[in-house]
Design a protein around this motif. Structure first.
Motif, PDB file in Angstrom:
ATOM      1  N   THR A  79       0.813  -1.216   0.000  1.00 26.72           N
ATOM      2  CA  THR A  79       0.000   0.000   0.000  1.00 26.72           C
ATOM      3  C   THR A  79       0.845   1.263   0.000  1.00 26.72           C
ATOM      4  OG1 THR A  79      -1.729  -1.161   1.235  1.00 26.72           O
ATOM      5  CG2 THR A  79      -1.836   1.248   1.196  1.00 26.72           C
ATOM      6  N   GLY A  80       1.823   1.324   0.904  1.00 26.95           N
ATOM      7  CA  GLY A  80       2.599   2.550   1.070  1.00 26.95           C
ATOM      8  C   GLY A  80       4.009   2.501   0.536  1.00 26.95           C
ATOM      9  N   GLY A  81       4.455   1.332   0.037  1.00 26.65           N
ATOM     10  CA  GLY A  81       5.803   1.234  -0.489  1.00 26.65           C
ATOM     11  C   GLY A  81       6.823   0.958   0.600  1.00 26.65           C
ATOM     12  N   LEU A  82       8.072   0.821   0.194  1.00 28.84           N
ATOM     13  CA  LEU A  82       9.154   0.504   1.123  1.00 28.84           C
ATOM     14  C   LEU A  82       9.393   1.629   2.119  1.00 28.84           C
ATOM     15  CD1 LEU A  82      11.326  -1.468   1.995  1.00 28.84           C
ATOM     16  CD2 LEU A  82      12.839  -0.514   0.246  1.00 28.84           C
ATOM     17  N   ASP A  83       9.140   2.862   1.723  1.00 32.15           N
ATOM     18  CA  ASP A  83       9.324   3.985   2.653  1.00 32.15           C
ATOM     19  C   ASP A  83       8.388   3.861   3.853  1.00 32.15           C
ATOM     20  OD1 ASP A  83      11.284   5.114   1.113  1.00 32.15           O
ATOM     21  OD2 ASP A  83       9.914   6.408   0.011  1.00 32.15           O
ATOM     22  N   ALA A  84       7.154   3.419   3.612  1.00 31.51           N
ATOM     23  CA  ALA A  84       6.210   3.232   4.716  1.00 31.51           C
ATOM     24  C   ALA A  84       6.679   2.133   5.653  1.00 31.51           C
ATOM     25  CB  ALA A  84       4.819   2.906   4.167  1.00 31.51           C
ATOM     26  N   VAL A  85       7.242   1.054   5.099  1.00 31.11           N
ATOM     27  CA  VAL A  85       7.775  -0.026   5.937  1.00 31.11           C
ATOM     28  C   VAL A  85       8.937   0.486   6.776  1.00 31.11           C
ATOM     29  CG1 VAL A  85       8.852  -2.293   5.919  1.00 31.11           C
ATOM     30  CG2 VAL A  85       7.032  -1.784   4.300  1.00 31.11           C
ATOM     31  N   VAL A  86       9.825   1.273   6.184  1.00 30.13           N
ATOM     32  CA  VAL A  86      10.959   1.839   6.923  1.00 30.13           C
ATOM     33  C   VAL A  86      10.463   2.738   8.050  1.00 30.13           C
ATOM     34  CG1 VAL A  86      12.897   3.443   6.733  1.00 30.13           C
ATOM     35  CG2 VAL A  86      12.599   1.644   5.035  1.00 30.13           C
ATOM     36  N   PHE A  87       9.442   3.525   7.780  1.00 33.03           N
ATOM     37  CA  PHE A  87       8.889   4.404   8.811  1.00 33.03           C
ATOM     38  C   PHE A  87       8.337   3.595   9.974  1.00 33.03           C
ATOM     39  CE2 PHE A  87       5.417   6.865  10.692  1.00 33.03           C
ATOM     40  CZ  PHE A  87       6.067   8.053  10.984  1.00 33.03           C
ATOM     41  N   MET A  88       7.616   2.520   9.671  1.00 30.10           N
ATOM     42  CA  MET A  88       7.069   1.685  10.741  1.00 30.10           C
ATOM     43  C   MET A  88       8.181   0.947  11.490  1.00 30.10           C
ATOM     44  SD  MET A  88       4.001   2.536  10.587  1.00 30.10           S
ATOM     45  CE  MET A  88       3.710   1.595  12.079  1.00 30.10           C
ATOM     46  N   ARG A  89       9.237   0.526  10.780  1.00 32.22           N
ATOM     47  CA  ARG A  89      10.355  -0.120  11.458  1.00 32.22           C
ATOM     48  C   ARG A  89      11.057   0.850  12.411  1.00 32.22           C
ATOM     49  NH1 ARG A  89       9.539  -4.902  12.060  1.00 32.22           N
ATOM     50  NH2 ARG A  89      11.680  -5.012  12.854  1.00 32.22           N
ATOM     51  N   MET A  90      11.073   2.113  12.071  1.00 30.86           N
ATOM     52  CA  MET A  90      11.651   3.118  12.961  1.00 30.86           C
ATOM     53  C   MET A  90      10.864   3.182  14.273  1.00 30.86           C
ATOM     54  SD  MET A  90      12.124   7.197  12.234  1.00 30.86           S
ATOM     55  CE  MET A  90      10.395   7.335  11.760  1.00 30.86           C
ATOM     56  N   ILE A  91       9.544   3.114  14.188  1.00 33.29           N
ATOM     57  CA  ILE A  91       8.711   3.136  15.394  1.00 33.29           C
ATOM     58  C   ILE A  91       8.913   1.857  16.196  1.00 33.29           C
ATOM     59  CG2 ILE A  91       6.341   3.213  16.230  1.00 33.29           C
ATOM     60  CD1 ILE A  91       5.628   4.931  13.844  1.00 33.29           C
ATOM     61  N   VAL A  92       8.985   0.709  15.505  1.00 36.24           N
ATOM     62  CA  VAL A  92       9.191  -0.568  16.197  1.00 36.24           C
ATOM     63  C   VAL A  92      10.546  -0.583  16.905  1.00 36.24           C
ATOM     64  CG1 VAL A  92       9.515  -3.044  15.850  1.00 36.24           C
ATOM     65  CG2 VAL A  92       7.667  -1.851  14.661  1.00 36.24           C
ATOM     66  N   PHE A  93      11.586  -0.091  16.231  1.00 35.08           N
ATOM     67  CA  PHE A  93      12.906  -0.017  16.863  1.00 35.08           C
ATOM     68  C   PHE A  93      12.863   0.853  18.111  1.00 35.08           C
ATOM     69  CE2 PHE A  93      16.588   2.791  17.352  1.00 35.08           C
ATOM     70  CZ  PHE A  93      17.559   1.869  17.730  1.00 35.08           C
ATOM     71  N   SER A  94      12.208   2.008  18.026  1.00 37.25           N
ATOM     72  CA  SER A  94      12.126   2.916  19.177  1.00 37.25           C
ATOM     73  C   SER A  94      11.394   2.250  20.335  1.00 37.25           C
ATOM     74  CB  SER A  94      11.412   4.209  18.768  1.00 37.25           C
ATOM     75  OG  SER A  94      12.099   4.855  17.718  1.00 37.25           O
ATOM     76  N   PHE A  95      10.305   1.547  20.031  1.00 36.62           N
ATOM     77  CA  PHE A  95       9.556   0.884  21.096  1.00 36.62           C
ATOM     78  C   PHE A  95      10.407  -0.201  21.764  1.00 36.62           C
ATOM     79  CE2 PHE A  95       6.730  -2.413  22.703  1.00 36.62           C
ATOM     80  CZ  PHE A  95       5.872  -1.669  23.504  1.00 36.62           C
ATOM     81  N   GLY A 589      13.394   3.298   0.517  1.00 40.69           N
ATOM     82  CA  GLY A 589      13.933   3.088   1.860  1.00 40.69           C
ATOM     83  C   GLY A 589      15.105   3.956   2.234  1.00 40.69           C
ATOM     84  N   THR A 590      15.361   5.034   1.505  1.00 41.55           N
ATOM     85  CA  THR A 590      16.536   5.871   1.797  1.00 41.55           C
ATOM     86  C   THR A 590      16.364   6.742   3.038  1.00 41.55           C
ATOM     87  OG1 THR A 590      15.688   7.534   0.238  1.00 41.55           O
ATOM     88  CG2 THR A 590      17.287   5.937  -0.606  1.00 41.55           C
ATOM     89  N   TYR A 591      15.214   6.638   3.716  1.00 43.65           N
ATOM     90  CA  TYR A 591      15.070   7.366   4.977  1.00 43.65           C
ATOM     91  C   TYR A 591      15.823   6.673   6.117  1.00 43.65           C
ATOM     92  CZ  TYR A 591      11.519  10.538   3.153  1.00 43.65           C
ATOM     93  OH  TYR A 591      10.866  11.506   2.445  1.00 43.65           O
ATOM     94  N   TRP A 592      16.145   5.384   5.954  1.00 39.52           N
ATOM     95  CA  TRP A 592      16.773   4.698   7.082  1.00 39.52           C
ATOM     96  C   TRP A 592      18.161   5.238   7.423  1.00 39.52           C
ATOM     97  CZ3 TRP A 592      14.920   2.231  10.961  1.00 39.52           C
ATOM     98  CH2 TRP A 592      15.785   1.566  11.826  1.00 39.52           C
ATOM     99  N   PRO A 593      19.041   5.586   6.468  1.00 39.80           N
ATOM    100  CA  PRO A 593      20.307   6.217   6.886  1.00 39.80           C
ATOM    101  C   PRO A 593      20.104   7.460   7.737  1.00 39.80           C
ATOM    102  CG  PRO A 593      20.457   5.527   4.597  1.00 39.80           C
ATOM    103  CD  PRO A 593      19.027   5.320   5.009  1.00 39.80           C
ATOM    104  N   ILE A 594      19.055   8.230   7.480  1.00 34.58           N
ATOM    105  CA  ILE A 594      18.758   9.391   8.330  1.00 34.58           C
ATOM    106  C   ILE A 594      18.425   8.922   9.737  1.00 34.58           C
ATOM    107  CG2 ILE A 594      17.236  11.376   8.640  1.00 34.58           C
ATOM    108  CD1 ILE A 594      16.806  11.436   5.638  1.00 34.58           C
ATOM    109  N   VAL A 595      17.611   7.870   9.834  1.00 35.12           N
ATOM    110  CA  VAL A 595      17.240   7.323  11.141  1.00 35.12           C
ATOM    111  C   VAL A 595      18.478   6.808  11.873  1.00 35.12           C
ATOM    112  CG1 VAL A 595      15.875   5.556  12.310  1.00 35.12           C
ATOM    113  CG2 VAL A 595      14.934   6.733  10.306  1.00 35.12           C
ATOM    114  N   HIS A 596      19.322   6.081  11.162  1.00 39.46           N
ATOM    115  CA  HIS A 596      20.527   5.514  11.784  1.00 39.46           C
ATOM    116  C   HIS A 596      21.460   6.615  12.292  1.00 39.46           C
ATOM    117  CE1 HIS A 596      23.823   2.610  12.328  1.00 39.46           C
ATOM    118  NE2 HIS A 596      24.601   3.571  11.863  1.00 39.46           N
TER     119      HIS A 596
END
Length: 719
Positions: A79-95, A589-596
């Motif tokens: 539905t939202g593409g790989l960027d949406a998955v990366v965003f949700m993984r960021m929340i899961v990692f934080s939790f 998924g290029t938002y993950w380096p920003i998160v890292h």
């Protein structure tokens, strides 16, 4: 601030969240608001709407929570593409990391903070929040070793989880490459700074250059024409003139007439006629004007993906400022107006934007100082003596210290993301996703400096201005623990309440009411759709992560509030991705380096501040033991940068070569070449007008929105 004031803020925000969550569960069932809360599905297919009264439409229900919880990552990706998955993984990692930190610090560190000094005890609600921080620990206390141990545990667990996430998302990105077989951007190179010639046009110059130097791999090219807001205004003005020349009967047939809700007339105004299907792909310029509108940029198509990759990474001429090549963004991701910007001006724009960003940061120091004044009532009463009588009341003092500071700051902070998005646009990004990614970095830096460091410095800058540059460690060690109370209330207000506003979509509701009651337009399929606001939500999540890391060992009382926020965010954002936002483009998924990088920065900052606090508490051994931890964290970051980050910067040549060979063996290459020339259409249609329906998304099944006679479409959607 007393604990009772914090509980007051928590109670207010909890009540607001419960009311808005319940109101959302009712509004999402109303047929009139389908376009607001199911914009993604409305954009996919045209639904039939029934206004039959149903009692269950007005009863709050948790069905959307269950749906968001049960949805898998595969459905989110579809539905939202790989960027949406990366965003949700960021929340899961934080939790995950803050769950570990909450267990370790609240059971190990928090009791030591509370009993750190011998003092007169009060009832828990009457205690000040400072007694729950490391500031309450005596100097030279041997219990500071427990804080150092907790610091090591949190840091090591964070590095381990970061590595797992980086590795997993890297695999997802490789799978994203291999699944995008027909992506035309792999064959296309964006060429800018084309040298001007009197003898021939830009188109002729491009054809001659690439035929000469890339004869075996060059396929064709497409010149980019100058366009922008001025041209759109000219185009719309021409459409209005044509509409005025039509007879009333022709106007009624060829346009979308509506009744005005203000004056009440039947046909007080008409919408601009929508472009016919055959007009799509036609340029807004005439044939003779096209040559005059040529810009020094072009799209060059190659026969293979590997040839395009080699050309995009090569220096094409002896002058690095001419014939600049990069892989082209995807067709839906192109930001055409910025491609026409002269390449030689881009560095000037970037310098100007940097200066403007620094000026914006300086401007927002004023509201930040104002919020800190509300936190410290003693300073506020000295500055404004007429407030002493009002602030002596218990309820007013708790409201002023526990709720108003963060509300004032949030109101000012809402202005920042649109401004930063404008700055990123002016920088000259050639893709829409790149513009949002650049805005995300700017907003994150702004939040870290103004919300975090700004509040820390503004609380002590007046009293210790002369020591700021002499003893930074002393400033951090004393100011950071003292501002923990403010950031707790900020998490409550900006966190919990902002999620409620995200669910409610107040701007969408207002626009919907304007459409229904002013424009008298009840066709939900003519409303616009939204893309996910990564440039606002990614920095917000990372800012809360910074709070969690910095205060995990200094003031662990903030961690339970953060866990509640990340739990709610997990459900809310999954629901929004599934139902509200439409994916028109993605970055892979290029938002993950920003998160890292932001997480590593937060961890190093946590360690440096802890080292300064240990030094201030005269525990030199504990302070010295933090230095190896900082070095190990930086070495871990360097390893991840070498191991994973290149995959997010470039496409592996091995994958492209294998895809080329497979297409040649299957005989698909000729078909791909035929589609390339029509993939990038700069003028797909004339500028979108009010009432122009959004293009459908083929990922939706028709039965998902099929409405039975007597059933509300929203009832069907919410099930």
């Amino acid at each position: 601030m007393k604990l009772a004031a914090l509980l007051t803020s928590a109670g207010i925000n909890t009540a607001v969240s419960v009311v808005l969550f319940s109101l959302y569960s009712v509004l999402r069932k109303q047929p009139s608001f389908v376009n607001v809360y199911f914009g993604a599905k409305i954009a996919q297919v045209r639904s039939r709407q029934q206004d039959a009264f149903r009692f269950d439409r007005f009863v709050p229900s948790p069905s959307w929570i269950l749906k968001a919880w049960e949805t898998s990552d595969e459905e989110i990706c579809a539905t939202g593409g790989l960027d949406a998955v990366v965003f949700m993984r960021m929340i899961v990692f934080s939790f995950r990391i803050f769950s570990i930190a909450a267990i370790v610090c609240n059971f190990l560190v928090l009791p030591l903070n509370y009993f750190g000094k011998e003092m007169q005890r009060h009832q828990i609600p009457a205690e000040t929040l400072e007694v729950f921080t490391i500031a309450n620990v005596e100097e030279g206390s041997r219990w500071l070793w427990a804080h150092c141990l907790a610091l090591y545990l949190v840091s090591c667990c964070a590095c381990f989880l970061l590595y797992l996430e980086y590795k997993s998302i890297s695999r997802m990105r490789l799978a994203y490459f291999t699944s995008s077989v027909s992506n035309p951007s792999y064959f296309t190179v964006l060429v800018r700074a084309i040298p001007w010639s009197r003898e021939e046009s830009y188109s002729g110059t491009v054809a001659r250059f690439f035929t000469n130097f890339y004869a075996s791999s060059f396929l064709s090219h497409q010149i980019v024409y100058r366009s922008g807001s001025v041209q759109k205004l000219v185009t719309d003005a021409g459409k209005v003139c044509k509409m005025l020349k039509l007879t009333p009967r022709e106007l009624h047939i060829g346009s979308n007439s509506m009744r005005c809700g203000l004056c009440g007339t039947t046909a007080s105004f008409s919408m601009l006629p929508m472009d016919a299907e055959g007009d799509k792909g036609r340029s807004d310029f005439g044939g003779s004007d096209l040559r005059k509108k040529e810009s020094a940029a072009a799209l060059v198509f190659f026969r293979t993906r590997y040839a395009a990759l080699v050309a995009s990474q090569s220096l094409q001429s002896q002058n690095p400022m001419s014939w600049v090549t990069n892989l082209s963004p995807e067709p839906g991701d192109m930001y055409w107006s910025n491609i026409c910007v002269p390449y030689r001006l881009l560095w000037i724009r970037k310098v100007a934007i940097l200066v403007a960003s620094m000026a914006l940061v300086a401007f927002f120091i004023v509201p930040v100082s104002l919020t800190q004044g509300l936190v410290h009532l003693d300073k506020l009463q000295k500055t404004f003596p007429f407030l002493k009588g009002v602030l002596k009341r218990k309820a007013m003092s708790q409201l002023a210290t526990g709720y108003l500071p963060s509300v004032v700051l949030i109101i000012f902070m809402y202005m920042v993301p649109p401004i930063m998005l404008l700055f990123s646009t002016l920088e000259g990004s050639t893709s829409r996703s790149g513009r949002k990614r650049s805005a995300s970095i700017k907003v994150l830096c702004f939040f870290i400096w103004n919300v975090f460091f700004g509040n820390i410095l503004s609380g002590s800058v007046i009293e210790r201005f002369s020591k700021i540059f002499k003893d930074v460690n002393y400033l951090l060690a004393t100011a950071v623990p003292s501002t923990a109370t403010f950031f707790m209330t900020y998490v409550l207000t900006s966190g919990w309440a902002s999620l409620s506003c995200e669910l409610m979509q107040p701007f969408g509701l207002l626009c919907n009411l304007f459409y229904i009651f002013i424009l008298r337009n009840k066709d939900v399929t003519t409303y616009g759709t939204l893309t996910f606001p990564y440039h606002t939500e990614v920095p917000r999540i990372l800012l809360f992560g910074l709070f969690g890391f910095v205060y995990s060992t200094l003031s662990p009382l903030i961690l339970p509030f953060l866990l509640v926020y990340f739990s709610l965010a997990y459900l809310v954002y999954r629901n929004q991705i599934l139902n509200v936002y439409v994916t028109k483009y993605q970055t892979g998924g290029t938002y993950w380096p920003i998160v890292h990088n932001a997480t590593i920065f937060s961890m190093v900052l946590m360690q440096v501040i802890a080292m300064a606090v240990f030094g201030l508490k005269k525990s030199t051994v504990a302070s010295s033991f933090v230095i190896p931890l900082i070095i190990m964290t930086l070495l871990f970051n360097e390893y991840c940068r070498q191991r994973f980050q290149p995959l997010f910067m470039q496409i592996p040549a091995q994958i492209l070569i294998e895809m080329d060979r497979q297409d040649e063996q299957n005989g698909k290459m000729k078909e791909i070449h035929q589609k390339l020339t029509t993939s990038y259409t700069q003028f797909k249609s004339k500028s979108r007008t009010l009432g122009d329906p959004m293009p459908p998304n083929n990922n939706c099944r028709l039965e998902d929105l099929e409405i039975n006679p007597g059933k509300s479409p929203v009832h069907h959607l919410s099930s």
